[in-house]
Design a protein around this motif. Structure first.
Motif, PDB file in Angstrom:
ATOM      1  N   ILE A 233     -73.960 -24.963   0.025  1.00  0.00           N
ATOM      2  CA  ILE A 233     -75.077 -25.098  -0.907  1.00  0.00           C
ATOM      3  C   ILE A 233     -76.353 -25.220  -0.080  1.00  0.00           C
ATOM      4  CG2 ILE A 233     -76.142 -26.542  -2.683  1.00  0.00           C
ATOM      5  CD1 ILE A 233     -73.290 -27.369  -3.483  1.00  0.00           C
ATOM      6  N   VAL A 234     -77.388 -24.473  -0.463  1.00  0.00           N
ATOM      7  CA  VAL A 234     -78.659 -24.477   0.244  1.00  0.00           C
ATOM      8  C   VAL A 234     -79.737 -25.017  -0.686  1.00  0.00           C
ATOM      9  CG1 VAL A 234     -80.367 -23.038   1.404  1.00  0.00           C
ATOM     10  CG2 VAL A 234     -77.959 -22.455   1.559  1.00  0.00           C
TER      11      VAL A 234
ATOM     12  N   GLY B  10     -87.006 -26.781  -4.492  1.00  0.00           N
ATOM     13  CA  GLY B  10     -86.192 -27.872  -5.033  1.00  0.00           C
ATOM     14  C   GLY B  10     -84.927 -27.366  -5.713  1.00  0.00           C
ATOM     15  N   LYS B  11     -84.759 -26.057  -5.799  1.00  0.00           N
ATOM     16  CA  LYS B  11     -83.580 -25.480  -6.433  1.00  0.00           C
ATOM     17  C   LYS B  11     -82.457 -25.313  -5.412  1.00  0.00           C
ATOM     18  CE  LYS B  11     -86.217 -23.034  -9.926  1.00  0.00           C
ATOM     19  NZ  LYS B  11     -86.579 -21.722 -10.450  1.00  0.00           N
ATOM     20  N   PHE B  12     -81.222 -25.393  -5.909  1.00  0.00           N
ATOM     21  CA  PHE B  12     -80.044 -25.218  -5.071  1.00  0.00           C
ATOM     22  C   PHE B  12     -79.424 -23.847  -5.328  1.00  0.00           C
ATOM     23  CE2 PHE B  12     -80.406 -29.777  -5.542  1.00  0.00           C
ATOM     24  CZ  PHE B  12     -80.098 -30.247  -4.276  1.00  0.00           C
ATOM     25  N   TYR B  13     -78.953 -23.202  -4.251  1.00  0.00           N
ATOM     26  CA  TYR B  13     -78.272 -21.921  -4.378  1.00  0.00           C
ATOM     27  C   TYR B  13     -77.049 -21.910  -3.474  1.00  0.00           C
ATOM     28  CZ  TYR B  13     -82.509 -20.416  -6.691  1.00  0.00           C
ATOM     29  OH  TYR B  13     -83.558 -20.306  -7.552  1.00  0.00           O
ATOM     30  N   MET B  14     -76.097 -21.053  -3.811  1.00  0.00           N
ATOM     31  CA  MET B  14     -74.895 -20.896  -2.986  1.00  0.00           C
ATOM     32  C   MET B  14     -75.162 -19.854  -1.911  1.00  0.00           C
ATOM     33  SD  MET B  14     -72.550 -22.939  -4.079  1.00  0.00           S
ATOM     34  CE  MET B  14     -71.145 -22.321  -3.200  1.00  0.00           C
ATOM     35  N   CYS B  15     -74.560 -20.060  -0.760  1.00  0.00           N
ATOM     36  CA  CYS B  15     -74.568 -19.026   0.270  1.00  0.00           C
ATOM     37  C   CYS B  15     -73.139 -18.896   0.788  1.00  0.00           C
ATOM     38  CB  CYS B  15     -75.552 -19.341   1.390  1.00  0.00           C
ATOM     39  SG  CYS B  15     -75.144 -20.762   2.375  1.00  0.00           S
ATOM     40  N   LYS B  16     -72.858 -17.740   1.345  1.00  0.00           N
ATOM     41  CA  LYS B  16     -71.499 -17.432   1.796  1.00  0.00           C
ATOM     42  C   LYS B  16     -71.554 -16.851   3.201  1.00  0.00           C
ATOM     43  CE  LYS B  16     -67.582 -14.518   0.433  1.00  0.00           C
ATOM     44  NZ  LYS B  16     -67.118 -13.551  -0.556  1.00  0.00           N
ATOM     45  N   CYS B  17     -70.681 -17.327   4.066  1.00  0.00           N
ATOM     46  CA  CYS B  17     -70.593 -16.804   5.425  1.00  0.00           C
ATOM     47  C   CYS B  17     -70.008 -15.396   5.361  1.00  0.00           C
ATOM     48  CB  CYS B  17     -69.721 -17.706   6.294  1.00  0.00           C
ATOM     49  SG  CYS B  17     -69.554 -17.118   7.990  1.00  0.00           S
ATOM     50  N   ILE B  18     -70.785 -14.425   5.852  1.00  0.00           N
ATOM     51  CA  ILE B  18     -70.317 -13.039   5.818  1.00  0.00           C
ATOM     52  C   ILE B  18     -69.954 -12.519   7.210  1.00  0.00           C
ATOM     53  CG2 ILE B  18     -71.504 -12.452   3.669  1.00  0.00           C
ATOM     54  CD1 ILE B  18     -73.687 -11.105   5.394  1.00  0.00           C
ATOM     55  N   LYS B  19     -70.316 -13.284   8.253  1.00  0.00           N
ATOM     56  CA  LYS B  19     -70.008 -12.866   9.612  1.00  0.00           C
ATOM     57  C   LYS B  19     -70.121 -14.066  10.540  1.00  0.00           C
ATOM     58  CE  LYS B  19     -71.802  -9.552  12.962  1.00  0.00           C
ATOM     59  NZ  LYS B  19     -72.783  -8.509  13.190  1.00  0.00           N
ATOM     60  N   PHE B  20     -69.230 -14.147  11.526  1.00  0.00           N
ATOM     61  CA  PHE B  20     -69.347 -15.195  12.536  1.00  0.00           C
ATOM     62  C   PHE B  20     -68.691 -14.746  13.827  1.00  0.00           C
ATOM     63  CE2 PHE B  20     -65.109 -16.079  11.079  1.00  0.00           C
ATOM     64  CZ  PHE B  20     -64.452 -16.630  12.174  1.00  0.00           C
ATOM     65  N   LYS B  21     -69.129 -15.365  14.898  1.00  0.00           N
ATOM     66  CA  LYS B  21     -68.495 -15.156  16.196  1.00  0.00           C
ATOM     67  C   LYS B  21     -68.608 -16.461  16.962  1.00  0.00           C
ATOM     68  CE  LYS B  21     -68.197 -12.231  20.257  1.00  0.00           C
ATOM     69  NZ  LYS B  21     -68.662 -11.019  20.936  1.00  0.00           N
ATOM     70  N   GLU B  22     -67.462 -16.955  17.417  1.00  0.00           N
ATOM     71  CA  GLU B  22     -67.431 -18.209  18.158  1.00  0.00           C
ATOM     72  C   GLU B  22     -66.469 -18.074  19.325  1.00  0.00           C
ATOM     73  OE1 GLU B  22     -66.897 -22.940  17.270  1.00  0.00           O
ATOM     74  OE2 GLU B  22     -65.901 -21.534  15.939  1.00  0.00           O
ATOM     75  N   THR B  23     -66.911 -18.483  20.507  1.00  0.00           N
ATOM     76  CA  THR B  23     -66.048 -18.477  21.678  1.00  0.00           C
ATOM     77  C   THR B  23     -65.930 -19.901  22.212  1.00  0.00           C
ATOM     78  OG1 THR B  23     -67.919 -17.986  23.129  1.00  0.00           O
ATOM     79  CG2 THR B  23     -66.632 -16.106  22.324  1.00  0.00           C
TER      80      THR B  23
ATOM     81  N   CYS C 103     -72.291 -18.232  16.448  1.00  0.00           N
ATOM     82  CA  CYS C 103     -73.243 -17.705  15.471  1.00  0.00           C
ATOM     83  C   CYS C 103     -72.555 -17.437  14.144  1.00  0.00           C
ATOM     84  CB  CYS C 103     -73.843 -16.389  15.967  1.00  0.00           C
ATOM     85  SG  CYS C 103     -74.831 -16.520  17.445  1.00  0.00           S
ATOM     86  N   SER C 104     -73.270 -17.702  13.076  1.00  0.00           N
ATOM     87  CA  SER C 104     -72.807 -17.380  11.727  1.00  0.00           C
ATOM     88  C   SER C 104     -73.952 -16.719  10.976  1.00  0.00           C
ATOM     89  CB  SER C 104     -72.401 -18.642  10.965  1.00  0.00           C
ATOM     90  OG  SER C 104     -71.313 -19.269  11.570  1.00  0.00           O
ATOM     91  N   LEU C 105     -73.612 -15.820  10.083  1.00  0.00           N
ATOM     92  CA  LEU C 105     -74.591 -15.164   9.239  1.00  0.00           C
ATOM     93  C   LEU C 105     -74.194 -15.426   7.790  1.00  0.00           C
ATOM     94  CD1 LEU C 105     -77.077 -13.284   9.176  1.00  0.00           C
ATOM     95  CD2 LEU C 105     -75.476 -11.354   9.149  1.00  0.00           C
ATOM     96  N   PHE C 106     -75.131 -15.961   7.025  1.00  0.00           N
ATOM     97  CA  PHE C 106     -74.867 -16.299   5.631  1.00  0.00           C
ATOM     98  C   PHE C 106     -75.684 -15.420   4.704  1.00  0.00           C
ATOM     99  CE2 PHE C 106     -73.309 -20.007   7.695  1.00  0.00           C
ATOM    100  CZ  PHE C 106     -72.361 -20.550   6.837  1.00  0.00           C
ATOM    101  N   LYS C 107     -75.088 -15.068   3.572  1.00  0.00           N
ATOM    102  CA  LYS C 107     -75.800 -14.350   2.517  1.00  0.00           C
ATOM    103  C   LYS C 107     -76.092 -15.369   1.418  1.00  0.00           C
ATOM    104  CE  LYS C 107     -75.632 -10.537  -0.674  1.00  0.00           C
ATOM    105  NZ  LYS C 107     -74.863  -9.446  -1.242  1.00  0.00           N
ATOM    106  N   ILE C 108     -77.367 -15.469   1.044  1.00  0.00           N
ATOM    107  CA  ILE C 108     -77.790 -16.438   0.035  1.00  0.00           C
ATOM    108  C   ILE C 108     -77.847 -15.756  -1.320  1.00  0.00           C
ATOM    109  CG2 ILE C 108     -79.595 -18.043  -0.679  1.00  0.00           C
ATOM    110  CD1 ILE C 108     -80.449 -18.126   2.305  1.00  0.00           C
TER     111      ILE C 108
END
Length: 162
Positions: free
Chosen positions: A11-12, A17-30, A37-42
């Motif tokens: 939740i963002v 003052g409004k809340f919106y959902m975001c979803k992780c659409i890409k990540f890379k972790e070593t 890094c993560s990329l979220f779509k709001i």
């Protein structure tokens, strides 16, 4: 470590003052910290998205370059053996200035070393140049030297292109 981030929702809170959902659409972790890094779509109306501040990636990151980071440190001292409050108000953002020191010499923690003060809550914060472009993303610190480490500009650029 959390290696199944894709598809996770958060939740963002927007400046309106409004809340919106975001979803992780890409990540890379070593495991060496070179990538985290993560990329979220709001999921928000366009007028809300247009109101968000934005920045571009810097063309280069040089040793000695002035920089700053903005984060929200926790009010709980996570390094203390006793329950202790740090005195930080979590509602307040902390701005810290410093400079780019160079590349990490720690073989277990790769990235760009910077001297901006950071604490819990700064992870994921962009490291900005004085012109406002992104030089890196703060990710960790070296417990042996105290050096602050960011995902490098090159790795951010590579992540966004793939």
């Amino acid at each position: 470590r959390d290696i199944c981030r894709k598809g996770r929702k958060k939740i963002v809170l927007f400046p309106s003052g409004k809340f919106y959902m975001c979803k992780c659409i890409k990540f890379k972790e070593t495991s060496d910290g070179e990538f985290d890094c993560s990329l979220f779509k709001i999921d928000a109306p366009n007028q809300e998205l247009k109101a968000l501040p934005s920045s571009s990636l810097a063309k280069a990151c040089t040793v000695g370059e002035s920089c700053f980071v903005v984060g929200n440190p926790s009010d709980i001292d996570l390094e203390s053996e006793k329950d202790r409050n740090t005195g930080f108000d979590p509602k307040v953002w902390h701005l810290s200035t410093g400079s780019i020191i160079g590349d990490s010499s720690n073989r277990d923690l790769k990235g760009t070393v910077h001297s901006c003060w950071t604490y819990w809550g700064h992870s994921g914060a962009p490291i900005f140049s004085t012109e406002g472009s992104v030089l890196g993303i703060h990710s960790s610190w070296d417990p042996e030297t105290g050096a602050r480490i960011a995902v490098s500009l090159e790795n951010i650029s590579s992540f966004l292109k793939t």
